[in-house]
Motif scaffolding. Sequence first.
Motif, short mmCIF file in Angstrom:
data_model
loop_
_atom_site.label_atom_id
_atom_site.label_comp_id
_atom_site.label_asym_id
_atom_site.label_seq_id
_atom_site.Cartn_x
_atom_site.Cartn_y
_atom_site.Cartn_z
N UNK A 183 -32.18 -152.22 -33.92
CA UNK A 183 -32.61 -151.47 -35.10
C UNK A 183 -31.76 -151.86 -36.31
N UNK A 184 -30.47 -151.99 -36.09
CA UNK A 184 -29.56 -152.38 -37.17
C UNK A 184 -29.91 -153.79 -37.65
N UNK A 197 -33.02 -153.64 -39.68
CA UNK A 197 -32.78 -153.03 -40.99
C UNK A 197 -32.08 -154.00 -41.93
N UNK A 198 -31.17 -154.81 -41.36
CA UNK A 198 -30.48 -155.78 -42.21
C UNK A 198 -31.39 -156.90 -42.67
N UNK A 199 -32.35 -157.26 -41.81
CA UNK A 199 -33.19 -158.41 -42.13
C UNK A 199 -34.51 -158.06 -42.80
N UNK A 200 -34.82 -156.77 -42.87
CA UNK A 200 -36.07 -156.35 -43.50
C UNK A 200 -35.74 -155.39 -44.64
N UNK A 201 -35.40 -155.94 -45.82
CA UNK A 201 -34.91 -155.07 -46.89
C UNK A 201 -35.91 -154.03 -47.38
N UNK A 213 -38.48 -149.49 -43.78
CA UNK A 213 -37.65 -148.40 -43.28
C UNK A 213 -37.62 -148.51 -41.76
N UNK A 214 -36.44 -148.68 -41.19
CA UNK A 214 -36.32 -148.81 -39.74
C UNK A 214 -35.87 -147.46 -39.18
N UNK A 215 -36.57 -146.96 -38.17
CA UNK A 215 -36.19 -145.70 -37.54
C UNK A 215 -35.74 -146.00 -36.12
N UNK A 216 -34.62 -145.40 -35.75
CA UNK A 216 -34.12 -145.64 -34.40
C UNK A 216 -34.48 -144.44 -33.54
#
Lengths: 445, 500
Positions: free
Chosen positions: A263-264, A267-271, A274-277
């Motif tokens: 997930x991290x 989130x870092x690679x898809x600016x 919104x990434x939800x864990x």
Amino acid sequence: MHVVVIGAGEVGTSIAASLASDHEVVVVDVDPDRAEQLKYELDVLTIAGDGTSSEIQTAADVGRADMVIACTDNDQTNLVACGTAKTLGDGFTIARVKSTDFLRTWQGNEGAFGVDFMVCTDLLTAENIVRVIGLPAAVDVDPFAGGLVQMAEFEIAEGSPVAGQTVSEADRFESLTFVGLFRDGEMTIPRGDTGITVGDRAVVIGSPESVQAFATDVAPQTTPGRADEIVVVGGSEIGYQTARLLEERDFKPRVIEQDSGRARWLAENLPKTVVMEHDATDAEFLTREHVDEADIVVTALGSDEKNLLISVLAKRLGVDRVIAVVDSPDYVTVFEEIGIDIAINPRTVTAEEITRFTYESVAENIAVLENDQAEVLELELTEGCGLVGRPISEIVAETDARFVIGAITRDHALVTPRGDTVLQAGDHVILLAESDAIGAITSMA
Amino acid sequence: MRPTVRVGWRASVGLSGDILAALPVPLAFPLLVALYYGESPLPFVAAIAVSVALGAGFRRLGDPNSNLGPREAFLAVALIWFLVAVVGAIPFVVAGDGTTAHPVNALFESMSGLTTTGATVLVDFSVHSRSVMMWRQVIQWLGGLGILILATAVLSEVGVGGAQLMESETQTQDINKLAPKISRTAQLIWGIYFGLTGLAVVVYFLLGLAVDPRMDLYNAVAHAFTSVATAGFSPEPLSVGAFHPAIQWAVVPFMVIGSTSFVLIYFAINGEPMRLLKNEEFHFYLGAMALFASIVALGLFFDPGIGYGVEGTLRHAVFNVVSIVTTTGYASTDYVTWAPAAKHILFMGMFVGGMVGSTTCSIKSLRWLVALKSFRRNLYTAIHPEAVRPVRISEKPIDEGAIRDIYAYLLLSIVIFFLLTVVIVVDAERSGLRVTEFEALGAAATTFLNIGPAFGAAGPYGTFATFPMSTRAVMVVLMWIGRIEIIPVLVLFTKAFWTS
């Protein structure tokens, strides 16, 4: 044609099956039972053994092969198999890979690893998903030049904002060309002042982003816009590539991924995403995060069972469109029967892409429009061909044939064609031509 | 059982010895100035003798073969800054003029210089010789980029330890190496520093020829040394305010460049200006200065007690805000006379600081930017607890560990800052001196954050000599801790550092 297929999994079998009737096909697989079984299913020669070994390849007569297709489930095996094949003969090699890293390396220097054409399964699947998501209004969509260019055909419906406009009014996008307009079954090559009316079918060629933008213009109701909620469940490579391509088309998707490290990374690679864990099978979580109100949900988890569960859950919660990645081809129909809108199988997608490629000659990628009235062609220009070194306006002026150049790609970058654009060797030219003009054009290329 | 010391302290001591042995080179400059003006060369000869002797002693004590690991680097950083400040104080004591004849004052002046603070204990500038005044400028210039970078360039044999040193110096996780070898990186950065200083000398001197005879070669060199270093000492009691407005304007860009990341300046010079222009930290810090300067300018403009005129208002607002935010500490006018609102804006500006990887001090813009963005992220995750949102600076995700480090640094800074304020107030009270809370806050901020002048008696045209001697001694320690960014000093006081 003598074709050697290395790997008799789903992809290899599917390719072998579609080529077997017209070509001489040899299938190599490490599993002797699988090889034996295939011999009876298809009219092909099978060899049991390691496809990367030159001994086995010699037995498969790779030295004489016109085409070698390495499509095992292992990237490295496929690359080594192609490399080995290049030492034995001069056949055209095709490798299937999952890793986009290998694809990028290969794109940087085509011919790397001894591979002449590389198909990236996960990327291809993601491109398919994004096309399905992004252009529901399109009657027909085909990728050209390795996905850099899209051809799309739209029917102009009642209430479409472009109805009643002229082509020059409708064509407001930098890298998009209006190449054809079908009215009452008749094709016209549009000029700036050609009017667009309800019931027309418009054909455009351009970058996927500009085609997307055009679709929003043509059919704002059905085409998802920035406000639409797109949720990708599962941050697998397919999930990641899907979100990345959606970002490129100006969507702001959400990705749900359970593994915190992944997930991290996402989130870092898809600016813009919104990434939800969280565990996406948690219905309470889905409701809390309003996933039930999403316009589109894509399930791209590693397991078919989980994808099925979440797809059904999403449908029950009231999601409009659910697109599921289904790993096993057998389940595709099951998914569709229980009401999942679209089920996409990466292996089928890959097999189709490779087969389509083998059907056509290497330089041409063809889409046939409206009962064969017109075709969209992709030509790779070679040194010394009649089109190289001349501006487009000059070529058009001296040719009677009716055609429009829709897009040019040069070194993997899109060049928007203008009258004064000078064609160069190595360019990929994507053009629409009337069917009876095809001969004249291909003879020049 | 007595715990064994596990720090390879002999490596740190050896490295400190190397640095001390190299100090005669910068000391030679004021020596030449003394000879030129026919002043006594004794202060510098004495300092050279002491640094050579100390250097030789430390080198004997040191062990060139032991490894310079992170702990040894921390120790070396702390030692070097302290020892150089001590040697730097010698010329003031030997010269024996004015307030700096007293050893504590001399150490204050030297530490203030080396840490590029710019807070002074001088009362009467005219009693000091030109060469001693030049030494103040030189020591600031040395402190500017960190004598450590010089050290790594000179002592390339330190190898990996050199990289270690740079990291503990800048406290950044991700030091952008310009070249594969740290010594080469240091040379490149040092080269830019030299070049910019040279440019400043030329600009100031030519402007001096054109508009202001007081800006002679001596003053041009002296001010060039302390503007790119964002340091703030001036041989003039009125600081840069002593010169023609055109010269004041010319100083502004050099202060700004001095507090811009030298790594990004290197890229900008080498044909990649976009890396600098698109840098968010750069935007933040330019934006902060623009905002503060506009507020101050508006305040001054509508202040009936101040009549600078339009150009003067703009100049004094821009100059003093830039000077404070970049932690230079020059002044163009005595801002102590300004209305409280304008002074409070300057006080706020003290905490901003320039960019990481520059000569500036204070908190630094990057830390604020990361803290603010992480705060905004926390607001979002309060509503969406499952959302994973990395904090990005210039599109690059920041490591969560680095964010925690920044929080720790901010918290520590605040604690130390308030403790120092209390010490100043209490100690002043004890010795019968009255300072207001605001003056105490200002003096604490300005010494701990290495800015320079504060407010009240310690204002730009005042002196720190009014504080009790004991307060000044505490300030010396705090300037030292502040310049090497707290952690490298504080770890020295943990048991784990020495034993485990």
